[in-house]
Design an enzyme around this catalytic site. Sequence first.
Site, PDB file in Angstrom:
ATOM      1  N   LEU A 140       0.848  -1.192   0.000  1.00 14.59           N
ATOM      2  CA  LEU A 140       0.000   0.000   0.000  1.00 14.59           C
ATOM      3  C   LEU A 140       0.883   1.242   0.000  1.00 14.59           C
ATOM      4  O   LEU A 140       1.799   1.339   0.814  1.00 14.59           O
ATOM      5  CB  LEU A 140      -0.898   0.040   1.246  1.00 14.59           C
ATOM      6  CG  LEU A 140      -1.999  -1.008   1.385  1.00 14.59           C
ATOM      7  CD1 LEU A 140      -2.637  -0.911   2.767  1.00 14.59           C
ATOM      8  CD2 LEU A 140      -3.061  -0.821   0.308  1.00 14.59           C
ATOM      9  N   HIS A 141       0.598   2.182  -0.902  1.00 11.53           N
ATOM     10  CA  HIS A 141       1.343   3.442  -0.872  1.00 11.53           C
ATOM     11  C   HIS A 141       0.557   4.625  -1.425  1.00 11.53           C
ATOM     12  O   HIS A 141       0.984   5.760  -1.302  1.00 11.53           O
ATOM     13  CB  HIS A 141       2.650   3.303  -1.655  1.00 11.53           C
ATOM     14  CG  HIS A 141       2.462   3.294  -3.151  1.00 11.53           C
ATOM     15  ND1 HIS A 141       2.024   2.176  -3.820  1.00 11.53           N
ATOM     16  CD2 HIS A 141       2.628   4.265  -4.085  1.00 11.53           C
ATOM     17  CE1 HIS A 141       1.949   2.463  -5.120  1.00 11.53           C
ATOM     18  NE2 HIS A 141       2.300   3.722  -5.308  1.00 11.53           N
TER      19      HIS A 141
END
Length: 361
Positions: free
Chosen positions: A207-208
């Site tokens: 996740l980013h």
Amino acid sequence: MTFTLVAGTRPNFIKIAALVHAIQDAVSSGTSITYRLVHTGQHFDVKMSQDFFDQLDIPKPHINLQIGGGSQAEQTAGIMVAFEQELINHRPDTVVVVGDVTSTMACAITAKKLNIDVIHVEAGIRSGDRSMPEEINRIVTDSITDHFFTTTKEASDHLLKSGIDSDKIHLVGNVMIDTLMANRSRFNLPKLAHMRLVPQQYFVLTLHRPSNVDNGAKLLSLLEGILKSTHLPVIFPVHPRTKKQLDELKFKHDQLLLIEPLPYLEFNGLVQSAKGVITDSGGITEEASVMNVPCVTLRNTTERPETITLGTNELIGNDLSKLQVAMQQIEKDNWKQYQGIPLWDGKASERIVKKLIEIYQ
């Protein structure tokens, strides 16, 4: 014929590796090409940068602009000022940019301001979501590009519909997959201090995206939803952007294993042996599809629809009920298989270099 190749982030390095090796092969065959490799420094952490150069046998950059962190505006401004000086000192025939990150857009603008041709590798992809910084980068870069190298017919069609001359659009395939295929025999499972990984007995999470990680409550909800949807461990290589938020949340769970970002060979070894991948990354959906690993994307749109129609990817947004169903189907081995995407055959970089020679020699 002189090229300046620009790279600034993890996905850039993966794409540039294939191009550099194709150029080196052309030179070995007697073609007169010189190039400078410019690292903007947008990703500066060793695990997000230097490890990729080492593992993928990318030559040391001729210059590192060392831009570092900061807001997108600060990074864009810093890159443009530093890259302008680089081009004044070492003016090429053309600048080659890849992907859709801040470095891509900033260097394209700088080159065109100096009347230097811009080549965009991975041109034409669109999500339709202008709230994503990458979408703005794509649109701006393609608006001033001279030659467009596309991964799919759909990407080419986006450019045609925007009024681009068909003679400037070149459907070549996906250089990221070139690097994947060239190195797949070297992929290996990382050795983790906290557990011994068993193939097909864990999920990988990445996740980013700001929309998923900048709001602590939303990030916490996603993590809790993921962990409620499986009994398997979830391995989470944490992007520096995400780590900052997780440190503030102080969230811990026995099933969730937080680890440092992994080098290329270890990360893809982790994905290759996983039961499935949960991500908000576009590039990982491409890699997972070609490796025939089930993939769930926590976004409502994608600029890579081929990973859904022909790959192993599905969009579920942030719908936790859909997430639970998807992960249960993956655990039951009830998931679609990779169908093969045209021209994703490991030879895109060869086609690009051949076309560049044709255009500029």
